[in-house]
Design an enzyme around this catalytic site. Structure first.
Site, PDB file in Angstrom:
ATOM      1  N   TYR A 144       0.950  -1.003  -0.310  1.00 56.49           N
ATOM      2  CA  TYR A 144       0.159   0.093   0.074  1.00 56.49           C
ATOM      3  C   TYR A 144       1.044   1.050  -0.143  1.00 56.49           C
ATOM      4  O   TYR A 144       1.830   1.442   1.189  1.00 56.49           O
ATOM      5  CB  TYR A 144      -1.004   0.154   1.269  1.00 56.49           C
ATOM      6  CG  TYR A 144      -1.789   0.989   1.832  1.00 56.49           C
ATOM      7  CD1 TYR A 144      -1.293   1.650   2.200  1.00 56.49           C
ATOM      8  CD2 TYR A 144      -3.021   1.383   0.811  1.00 56.49           C
ATOM      9  CE1 TYR A 144      -1.982   3.112   2.412  1.00 56.49           C
ATOM     10  CE2 TYR A 144      -3.892   2.342   0.509  1.00 56.49           C
ATOM     11  CZ  TYR A 144      -3.617   3.821   1.594  1.00 56.49           C
ATOM     12  OH  TYR A 144      -3.964   4.840   2.090  1.00 56.49           O
ATOM     13  N   ASP A 239       9.254   3.184  -0.595  1.00 53.84           N
ATOM     14  CA  ASP A 239       8.569   3.494   0.040  1.00 53.84           C
ATOM     15  C   ASP A 239       8.652   2.397   1.382  1.00 53.84           C
ATOM     16  O   ASP A 239       8.507   1.880   2.158  1.00 53.84           O
ATOM     17  CB  ASP A 239       6.388   3.057  -0.352  1.00 53.84           C
ATOM     18  CG  ASP A 239       5.746   3.232   0.578  1.00 53.84           C
ATOM     19  OD1 ASP A 239       4.338   3.565   0.048  1.00 53.84           O
ATOM     20  OD2 ASP A 239       6.137   4.423   1.520  1.00 53.84           O
ATOM     21  N   LYS A 267       5.439   9.113   8.776  1.00 51.58           N
ATOM     22  CA  LYS A 267       5.281   8.584  10.266  1.00 51.58           C
ATOM     23  C   LYS A 267       5.891   9.171  11.007  1.00 51.58           C
ATOM     24  O   LYS A 267       6.113  10.359  11.443  1.00 51.58           O
ATOM     25  CB  LYS A 267       5.240   7.164  10.292  1.00 51.58           C
ATOM     26  CG  LYS A 267       3.891   6.151   9.184  1.00 51.58           C
ATOM     27  CD  LYS A 267       4.075   5.188   9.294  1.00 51.58           C
ATOM     28  CE  LYS A 267       2.911   4.975   7.941  1.00 51.58           C
ATOM     29  NZ  LYS A 267       1.435   4.605   8.317  1.00 51.58           N
TER      30      LYS A 267
END
Ligand code: KE4
Length: 425
Positions: A144, A239, A267
């Site tokens: 994702y 990623d 994050k």
């Protein structure tokens, strides 16, 4: 477990927010629960609106490697806010955090800040296409990369749970240049590149997947991707929104020794504030406006408050022994956990301070394996752990995270809760 106030809050929320949540995975639909409403988080403890206190293993999806509300981060942010929260004009804090990122990540010579992982990956894909003049993006099933139209193909995380791997509202034409292959499948990549290599702008991958649950790259897979992209003039994009500053100060690339051309992080880098980033080789990043023809922008990008939170966080992570101490604690926990799950038909995938328990008799090495897990049994596991006062990540297709703040006593409590839970479900 008292849920009255959370249920009341949920009833109010669904009147004005779709599903009552601002991000689908929080809805707890796949685990058969109504969402919790939290009023405070400190260290590893979440306090909900019914004053239940829960040990948090989700940590806002991996953000709080230091634990929630770290006093040094909070104090710095409070000071920063008093100087204004956004200028829309450069600040010294942006350069300071950029320098920390460049010094930490082997692939990053220049970096640009954005406000979310979605923006980071969307922007990195655009600069890859602009740099190569090519259109095709190769991703991997179950990974994702945020909710940009062209990346919602065979995606993991919350997209998995809604029963399909592409979203409504995305015109087919918007995904015609996105190819998704099975994670860890060298042959599939080889075959695709043999026939289409010269069309590929970039291969995008979570170097350690976490959005189908934690799935590790097979030995040599990342090195293989590095070689085949170089051979065909395509870029390699890691990623690292989850793994960046999680698996080491320089993320998975530093830990696993494979250096991509572009990297996205999120994050942890924002210290709990909306900030993410994409970066890479200078010759690629120089394609970005105002230097080059690839446009990318953001009103609050690099705002001094989020930058301050990131600077304080990364400085704390850079202190001696932070990662070695977290690894030692995590290794001890995983060792004990392996004993607890023995003979229970559970696969434990883990690396560093992140792990997933798959309710699955067989090894999980890609999305198809992960989707064969027993999601109903996972849902019973989640609900039982909640009843024991532990908030594990609310989906079979997510990772769980340890932090500096998790005490040995809490970890023992979690292991006991898992042991008791497995006897019941
Ligand atoms: P955000 O746009 O949610 O900040 O980041 C998107 C993203 C990009 N890349 C990776 C590897 C990611 O894991 C994410 C977001 N992760 C999910 C949890 N696995 C966010 C949780 C949510 O969607 O609410």
């Amino acid at each position: 477990m008292e849920r009255t106030n959370s249920l009341k809050a949920y009833a109010e929320a669904i009147k004005v927010i779709p599903g009552g949540v601002n991000s689908p995975v929080r809805a707890l639909r796949s685990v058969g629960e109504a969402p919790l409403f939290i009023k405070k988080a400190k260290g590893t403890i979440l306090t909900d609106v019914d004053d239940n206190q829960l040990i948090d293993f989700c940590l806002s999806w991996g953000v709080f490697i230091l634990g929630h509300s770290h006093p040094q981060v909070n104090e710095a942010v409070k000071r920063a806010v008093d100087n204004g929260s956004s200028y829309g004009i450069p600040s010294l804090q942006e350069t300071a955090l950029a320098r920390l990122v460049v010094d930490a990540f082997p692939s990053i010579e220049k970096v640009r800040f954005v406000n979310s992982g979605t923006e980071a990956v969307m922007s990195a894909v655009r600069v890859a296409r602009g740099f190569t003049g090519r259109n095709v993006i190769v991703k991997f099933d179950g990974c994702y990369h945020g909710h940009a139209d062209h990346l919602l193909v065979s995606a993991g995380s919350g997209v998995t749970n809604i029963g399909n791997s592409s979203s409504a509202g995305v015109p087919v034409d918007f995904t015609k240049y996105t190819v998704s292959l099975p994670y860890n499948d060298e042959e599939a990549v080889q075959t695709y590149f043999r026939e289409n290599g010269e069309k590929v702008a970039a291969v995008v991958i979570e170097p350690v997947a976490c959005n189908m649950g934690v799935v590790l790259p097979k030995d040599g897979f990342l090195k293989f991707l590095r070689e085949i992209t170089t051979k065909h003039g395509a870029l390699l994009l890691f990623d690292e929104v989850i793994t960046g500053f999680r698996l080491s100060l320089g993320g998975a690339q530093n830990r696993l020794g494979v250096i991509p051309d572009l990297t996205t992080i999120g994050k942890i880098v924002g210290g709990g504030f909306p900030a993410a980033a994409f970066g890479g080789r200078s010759d690629i990043m120089s394609q970005l406006a105002p230097d080059g023809p690839v446009y990318q922008a953001g009103t609050l990008s690099g705002n001094p408050v989020a930058m301050t939170a990131g600077i304080e966080t990364v400085n704390l992570l850079s202190q001696n022994h932070f990662y070695s101490e977290l690894e030692t604690k995590s290794d001890g926990f995983i060792h004990e956990l392996k004993e607890v799950i023995k003979g229970q038909g559970i696969q434990l995938n883990h690396i560093g301070s992140m792990f997933t328990l798959f309710f699955n008799e067989r090894p999980v090495q890609n999305f198809a394996d992960a989707k064969r897990s027993d999601q109903q049994r996972f849902a019973r596991y989640f609900r039982s752990m909640l009843a024991h006062g532990i908030y594990v990540s609310p989906s079979q297709f997510e990772g769980n995270f340890l932090s500096q703040a998790h005490s040995q006593e809490q970890l023992e409590q979690v292991l006991n809760a898992i042991s008791a839970t497995l006897k019941k479900i």
